[in-house]
Design an enzyme around this catalytic site. Structure first.
Site, PDB file in Angstrom:
ATOM      1  N   ASN A  69       0.880  -1.166   0.000  1.00  0.00           N
ATOM      2  CA  ASN A  69       0.000   0.000   0.000  1.00  0.00           C
ATOM      3  C   ASN A  69       0.918   1.217   0.000  1.00  0.00           C
ATOM      4  O   ASN A  69       1.452   1.596   1.039  1.00  0.00           O
ATOM      5  CB  ASN A  69      -0.890  -0.058   1.251  1.00  0.00           C
ATOM      6  CG  ASN A  69      -1.860   1.099   1.323  1.00  0.00           C
ATOM      7  OD1 ASN A  69      -1.786   2.033   0.518  1.00  0.00           O
ATOM      8  ND2 ASN A  69      -2.757   1.051   2.287  1.00  0.00           N
ATOM      9  N   ARG A 125     -12.462  15.404   7.419  1.00  0.00           N
ATOM     10  CA  ARG A 125     -13.218  15.837   6.234  1.00  0.00           C
ATOM     11  C   ARG A 125     -14.650  16.180   6.607  1.00  0.00           C
ATOM     12  O   ARG A 125     -15.266  15.524   7.450  1.00  0.00           O
ATOM     13  CB  ARG A 125     -13.242  14.735   5.175  1.00  0.00           C
ATOM     14  CG  ARG A 125     -11.886  14.360   4.631  1.00  0.00           C
ATOM     15  CD  ARG A 125     -12.025  13.475   3.400  1.00  0.00           C
ATOM     16  NE  ARG A 125     -10.749  12.882   3.037  1.00  0.00           N
ATOM     17  CZ  ARG A 125     -10.475  11.583   3.130  1.00  0.00           C
ATOM     18  NH1 ARG A 125     -11.397  10.719   3.551  1.00  0.00           N
ATOM     19  NH2 ARG A 125      -9.289  11.136   2.790  1.00  0.00           N
ATOM     20  N   GLU A 180      -8.439  -5.269   4.990  1.00  0.00           N
ATOM     21  CA  GLU A 180      -8.224  -4.919   3.588  1.00  0.00           C
ATOM     22  C   GLU A 180      -7.030  -5.660   2.995  1.00  0.00           C
ATOM     23  O   GLU A 180      -7.054  -6.036   1.829  1.00  0.00           O
ATOM     24  CB  GLU A 180      -8.042  -3.392   3.464  1.00  0.00           C
ATOM     25  CG  GLU A 180      -9.365  -2.661   3.673  1.00  0.00           C
ATOM     26  CD  GLU A 180      -9.208  -1.190   3.977  1.00  0.00           C
ATOM     27  OE1 GLU A 180      -8.842  -0.864   5.125  1.00  0.00           O
ATOM     28  OE2 GLU A 180      -9.452  -0.362   3.094  1.00  0.00           O
TER      29      GLU A 180
END
Ligand code: ADP
Length: 421
Positions: A28, A261, A404
């Site tokens: 990643n 966010r 993941e």
């Protein structure tokens, strides 16, 4: 497609005769970091886990955790670029007898954030695939360049090895146009490839399937709302194993209130900030992506800290929590309506897996929708998938830890096995 030499991989359901390549390295690659895991696909176990962070700075750090029982090793000092980082990782792996040149290594699986509409499935990487990931940079300027650097570096280190791209957006490409399109001029939207792509897809795919397993049913038979609540957060509506809606859009900014966010808001706030606030595009980008959400509302983005402050009577932290929960409830209601029938709601990622008060508050008051949380079950701490709804509840509420890396490795291994079976 370039052809790769046939690896020694066998599909996992075939009888095995040694030696069989059974390892997958998952990479990643971020702009200044590389996270990695080496998995043994015979049982999904981790052979090594680590990361290199602050690449390109004087204060880079490599942390490598070797196979079970070994002590983590750390290195400090400048790591110039991704190539140097991957070489350092390769050296660490080799020190444990797990080097990149091992015949046991079947493939490298790369997390790629944006696959646009083009990549609907994991894909063996060749020159055409690299070019397409590059073409998507305008819609993923922060992520795809770093992902590409990681891929190119890994390909240079092991050009003979199958390397697979697993896209964050792929699971969401099944969304119908009615969910994926914004209601703006079609020509403008198409010209600039503006639509809702969704992210965290690898997690939503893994968790929706794991939730079906927890219910003892096939993914094709269940409707699930997945709430991935990490520092970034997104919800998805999954009907019969396929995503039909998700809360993130063209970028990961849309949807839920997140750590830093804003999630949903009137887009006219941006014009207002430009016209009245005199802010530049980049300043607003930073404001909405890095200085909003929980941190903008109360100065903290870690849910543990926010809960601690609430317990001490901090009103600002309480309001931030309430806004977070209000948005979450709105998405639960919306996706309930989108799906029509809901079999389960699954909480996952850092907040979803650990913050019992968030789960309790998000579901509170939804009894008429068949939703409830059992206080005792919700308080249990565990790494295992588990139900937290009362046994007689019409809709299951579950905590399902995401994985993941395992999902990327599983998809990579399945593809490599399929291509060379
Ligand atoms: P990401 O992958 O998006 O960086 P994670 O899924 O690791 O995020 O989630 C990180 C967040 O999880 C932290 O910012 C924190 O808010 C939350 N978190 C982690 N552990 C706990 C805990 N024990 N209780 C409450 N929140 C937690």
């Amino acid at each position: 497609m370039t052809s790769h030499p046939s690896p020694t991989t066998a599909p996992s359901d075939e009888p095995r005769s040694a030696p069989v390549a059974s390892r997958v390295l998952v990479l990643n690659s971020g702009s200044s970091s590389v996270k990695y895991q080496l998995l043994d696909m015979r049982d999904g176990s981790r052979l090594a886990v680590g990361l290199v962070e602050r690449i390109g700075e004087e204060t880079s750090r490599l942390k490598h955790t070797p196979p079970a029982g070994g002590h983590p090793r750390e290195q400090f000092g400048p790591v110039a670029d991704h190539e140097a980082a991957l070489k350092a990782v390769a050296t660490e792996l080799a020190a444990d007898g797990l080097g990149l040149d091992s015949p046991e290594l079947a493939a490298i699986g790369h997390r790629v954030v944006h696959g646009g509409m083009y990549f609907t499935e994991p894909t063996v990487i060749d020159d055409a695939v690299l070019a397409e990931i590059e073409r998507l940079i305008p819609v993923a300027p922060l992520h795809n360049p770093a992902n590409l650097t990681g891929i190119r570096t890994a390909m240079a280190l092991r050009p003979d090895l199958p390397q697979v791209a697993v896209f964050d957006t792929a699971f969401h490409t099944t969304m119908p146009e009615s969910a994926a399109r914004y209601a703006i001029d079609v020509k403008t939207a198409d010209e600039h490839r503006i639509r809702r792509y969704g992210f965290h897809g690898t997690s939503h795919a893994y968790v929706s399937r794991a939730t079906a397993r927890l219910l003892g049913r096939a993914p094709e038979d269940v409707n699930v709302i997945v709430l991935h609540l990490g520092n970034g957060a997104s919800a998805s509506a999954v009907r019969n194993g396929r995503c039909v809606d998700t809360s993130m859009g063209l970028t990961p900014l849309e949807g839920l209130v997140m750590g830093t966010r804003s999630g949903d808001m009137d887009p006219a706030v941006i014009f207002h900030l430009m016209r009245v606030g005199g802010m530049s595009t980049d300043e607003i980008d930073t404001l909405l992506n890095k200085q909003s959400g929980l941190i903008g509302l109360c100065g903290d983005n870690d849910m543990r800290e926010i809960r601690r402050r609430i317990d001490e009577g901090d009103e600002q932290a309480r309001l931030a929590f309430d806004i977070y929960i209000h948005r979450l409830k709105k998405y639960i209601g919306a996706y309930y309506a989108v799906l029509g029938r809901v079999d389960a709601i699954a909480f996952t990622a850092g907040v979803g897996e650990n913050a019992a008060p968030v789960r309790e508050a998000a579901i509170a008051g939804l009894e008429e929708m068949g939703l409830a949380v059992d206080g005792d079950l919700n308080a249990v701490r565990s790494d295992e998938p588990r139900l937290i709804s009362p046994p007689d509840a019409r809709v299951a509420v579950a905590v399902v830890p995401t994985d993941e890396e395992l999902e990327i490795a599983t998809q990579t291994y399945a593809l490599v096995g399929k291509n060379h079976a």
